[in-house]
Design a protein around this motif. Sequence first.
Motif, PDB file in Angstrom:
ATOM      1  N   LEU A  31       0.939  -1.078   0.082  1.00 58.38           N
ATOM      2  CA  LEU A  31      -0.053  -0.032   0.091  1.00 58.38           C
ATOM      3  C   LEU A  31       0.778   1.218   0.130  1.00 58.38           C
ATOM      4  O   LEU A  31       0.511   2.367  -0.666  1.00 58.38           O
ATOM      5  CB  LEU A  31      -1.032  -0.059   1.078  1.00 58.38           C
ATOM      6  CG  LEU A  31      -2.083   1.091   1.326  1.00 58.38           C
ATOM      7  CD1 LEU A  31      -2.972   0.722  -0.119  1.00 58.38           C
ATOM      8  CD2 LEU A  31      -2.982   0.853   2.369  1.00 58.38           C
ATOM      9  N   ILE A  32       1.967   1.333   0.866  1.00 57.69           N
ATOM     10  CA  ILE A  32       2.995   2.429   0.735  1.00 57.69           C
ATOM     11  C   ILE A  32       3.399   2.703  -0.423  1.00 57.69           C
ATOM     12  O   ILE A  32       3.365   3.827  -1.155  1.00 57.69           O
ATOM     13  CB  ILE A  32       4.090   2.404   1.804  1.00 57.69           C
ATOM     14  CG1 ILE A  32       3.302   2.223   3.237  1.00 57.69           C
ATOM     15  CG2 ILE A  32       5.065   3.112   1.760  1.00 57.69           C
ATOM     16  CD1 ILE A  32       4.524   1.875   4.206  1.00 57.69           C
ATOM     17  N   MET A  33       4.049   1.596  -1.300  1.00 57.50           N
ATOM     18  CA  MET A  33       4.423   1.696  -2.654  1.00 57.50           C
ATOM     19  C   MET A  33       3.313   2.105  -3.649  1.00 57.50           C
ATOM     20  O   MET A  33       3.729   2.892  -4.547  1.00 57.50           O
ATOM     21  CB  MET A  33       4.961   0.214  -2.831  1.00 57.50           C
ATOM     22  CG  MET A  33       5.803   0.429  -4.191  1.00 57.50           C
ATOM     23  SD  MET A  33       7.483   1.092  -3.846  1.00 57.50           S
ATOM     24  CE  MET A  33       8.274   0.682  -5.622  1.00 57.50           C
ATOM     25  N   GLY A  34       2.263   1.689  -3.462  1.00 58.54           N
ATOM     26  CA  GLY A  34       1.113   2.128  -4.207  1.00 58.54           C
ATOM     27  C   GLY A  34       0.919   3.581  -4.166  1.00 58.54           C
ATOM     28  O   GLY A  34       0.858   4.369  -5.287  1.00 58.54           O
ATOM     29  N   GLY A  88       9.269   2.469  -1.319  1.00 55.45           N
ATOM     30  CA  GLY A  88       8.109   3.147  -1.239  1.00 55.45           C
ATOM     31  C   GLY A  88       8.143   4.592  -0.629  1.00 55.45           C
ATOM     32  O   GLY A  88       7.955   5.412  -1.124  1.00 55.45           O
ATOM     33  N   VAL A  89       8.950   4.539   0.500  1.00 56.24           N
ATOM     34  CA  VAL A  89       9.065   5.491   1.266  1.00 56.24           C
ATOM     35  C   VAL A  89      10.015   6.666   0.712  1.00 56.24           C
ATOM     36  O   VAL A  89       9.976   7.901   0.517  1.00 56.24           O
ATOM     37  CB  VAL A  89       9.628   5.357   2.796  1.00 56.24           C
ATOM     38  CG1 VAL A  89       9.886   6.667   3.585  1.00 56.24           C
ATOM     39  CG2 VAL A  89       8.714   4.453   3.731  1.00 56.24           C
ATOM     40  N   LEU A  90      11.045   6.005  -0.025  1.00 60.46           N
ATOM     41  CA  LEU A  90      11.965   6.815  -0.755  1.00 60.46           C
ATOM     42  C   LEU A  90      11.337   7.395  -2.005  1.00 60.46           C
ATOM     43  O   LEU A  90      11.346   8.578  -2.512  1.00 60.46           O
ATOM     44  CB  LEU A  90      13.471   6.031  -1.309  1.00 60.46           C
ATOM     45  CG  LEU A  90      14.349   5.676  -0.178  1.00 60.46           C
ATOM     46  CD1 LEU A  90      15.200   4.614  -0.683  1.00 60.46           C
ATOM     47  CD2 LEU A  90      14.983   7.081   0.509  1.00 60.46           C
ATOM     48  N   THR A  91      10.572   6.596  -2.577  1.00 58.75           N
ATOM     49  CA  THR A  91       9.779   7.316  -3.794  1.00 58.75           C
ATOM     50  C   THR A  91       8.827   8.359  -3.211  1.00 58.75           C
ATOM     51  O   THR A  91       8.442   9.382  -3.937  1.00 58.75           O
ATOM     52  CB  THR A  91       8.957   6.185  -4.328  1.00 58.75           C
ATOM     53  OG1 THR A  91       9.857   4.865  -4.935  1.00 58.75           O
ATOM     54  CG2 THR A  91       8.272   6.443  -5.562  1.00 58.75           C
TER      55      THR A  91
END
Length: 720
Positions: free
Chosen positions: A543-546, A577-580
């Motif tokens: 979900l974070i990545m999405g 995901g967080v870095l993105t």
Amino acid sequence: MMKIFKASKPLAFNHSQPPSTLLPHFKNELFGNDYITSLCRQKHYREALQAFDFLEKNTSFKVFPSTYANLVSACSFLRSIEHGRKIHDHILGSNCEQDIVLQNHILNMYGKCGSFWDARKVFDEMPERNVVSWTSLIAGYSQNRQEVKAVELYFQMLRSGCKPDQFTFGSVVKACSGLGNMWLGRQVHAHVVKSETGSHPIAQNALTSMYTKFGLIADAFDVFTRVATKDLISWGSIIAGFSQLGYENEALAHFKEMLCQGAYIPNEFIFGSAFSACSGLVQPEYGRQIHGMCIKFGLGRDNFAGCSLCDMYAKCGHLESARTVFRHIDQPDLVSWNAMISGVSSFGDASGAISFFSRMQHMRLIPDEVSVLSVLSACMSSPTLSQGRQVHSYIIKTALDFTVSVCNALLTMYAKCSNLDDAFVVFKDMRTHADSVSWNAIITACMQHNQAGEVFRLLKLMLISEIRPDYITVSNVIGSCADIASLEVGNQIHCFTVKSGLVFGVTVRNGLIDMYTKCGSLESAQKLFSLMDNPDVVSWSSLIMGYAQSGCGEEALELFKTMKALGLKLNEVTLVGVLTACSHIGLVEEGRQLYRTMESEHGIVPTREHCSCMVDLLARAGRLHEAEEFIKQLTFEPHCGVEDFTGRLQNPWDEVARLRNLMRESGVKKVPGQSWIEIKDRIHVFLVEDSSHPERGQIYAMLEELWLQMLDDGCDPFQP
């Protein structure tokens, strides 16, 4: 009198002693019977049968009932149904009065020789039966995989009023184990507890082994601790149970305790369990110590112990030690060769595995299903395709290609060697007897080779077959929907998982969350996530990545904070995901700090994906030269994703050209772009510079028409 049984064909004895040497032993009837009985007691069974043959052909002496009993026991030991029938015929043709002891010997002989029809006939025609009669037939059924009949006969015995003894319990417990019926096993256990003979080690050891097979190690250990007088089989059963069920430390601890008691000498089976425990712990030093002990007890060349030892050394990475042990085994059997082939295969040494495979055949041993499965497991990469084809040829010649497990291994081998065409040929040939593993293997292969259309086609075929999709099937299909962002098909698969109950699997739910995020349906992903009772790290990361990849950086970071507050351990995908997210909302310093501390605080070593995110983070913030310096200090080849920032350089086209040259010099390749469109439940996939689409002629004609129309309308395609 019972009907006489006739031997299926005349019995020929090999005369190791000439008739003249036997004559002194047959001076009279008593001497002859005593001589045969003496040979049986000394376990010279073949000589005893030869002496009986001499008595029958050269004398008119009467054979005593006790002599008949010994001869029948000899046939039981030799598992010779022909000898047994000949002697049974002789008994029935004589005037010998058969007592219950002799009848039980005959019954036991037929059971051990696997002749159930003869055994049952003898049993049914017995005028009276005792516990030995019932137990002999039950044991015969149990030992020859006729477990249902063994259990039925046991309950028939109880109804007759005959009380079972420890031998009866041992056989019926083994039958329950073979059936895999835990409820029935517990019922028989209750009978054992109530019985006067239930405390005997034979019954208790059988219960220990049964609970081990059911995976109930606590119950097995409870039975073991209650055995008042433990024998070697008691210790061997619990040590094997601990080792087989993953309690390796407990297995070795009980092995040590047994030795410390000083009353037991370990046999090859106990050593085998100890070596398996060392293998599970990946502790070759423990194995070496026990190896020395095995040699001390005279079992260094034993087949069974040596087989387990080879396996242990191979799994611990000591292949040369495994080879040495194998060379010292006296006449290695098929199991030992298979263990060695499996060990070599585990190192991916296809040539070495095939070498052992060939040598085994030169020793006149016929490879079995395990042999070919082991050697195929070494041929799971493109460079080993030719060796895999050689094994496939052997499989066809020996008709092993009719075995489903072998076909599944071939299918997997071709798929992992990137030869999808041959994988489909194997699947087509086995289609009529394919199981769920077969379907999942070909669907997985298609997914891994980006053949989404084939995945969906195969799913439709599977649904009309007798095989039902399982968690693996739907996870792969959901993955294909995610790869091509097919929301419509994804919704259909979601509905199927709900109807079939597969949606309750965590793996399936995580796949659905990933699919919805990649299809841009964040609302559906969030709704599914909120319905999960205990979302795991994969659920949170998906979900974070999405959110991050959809440009919702703030929502992604909020999820990340919640995840950390709950004390969940992060994984590589979480940090990508967080870095993105940091990149999308311009949190450069926060992203840098996370990158610097990801190994020290979270134990995660930066991968190419994390480095690509850092390049994107710096490039989006306009720190182009910092991004370039970051790339230069990398210790591995950069991911093709570093090209993401080239369009944001201050002198775009010159810098793009320079960086593309740098990528070529560094061997970095960009993954070809692809697009797809879904029309009437059919997915059409297009790759850059690809001309394989079956309707490419019509497609290019339409593109040319659109191009000309653009020019007619005054549009310049080369202008931004």
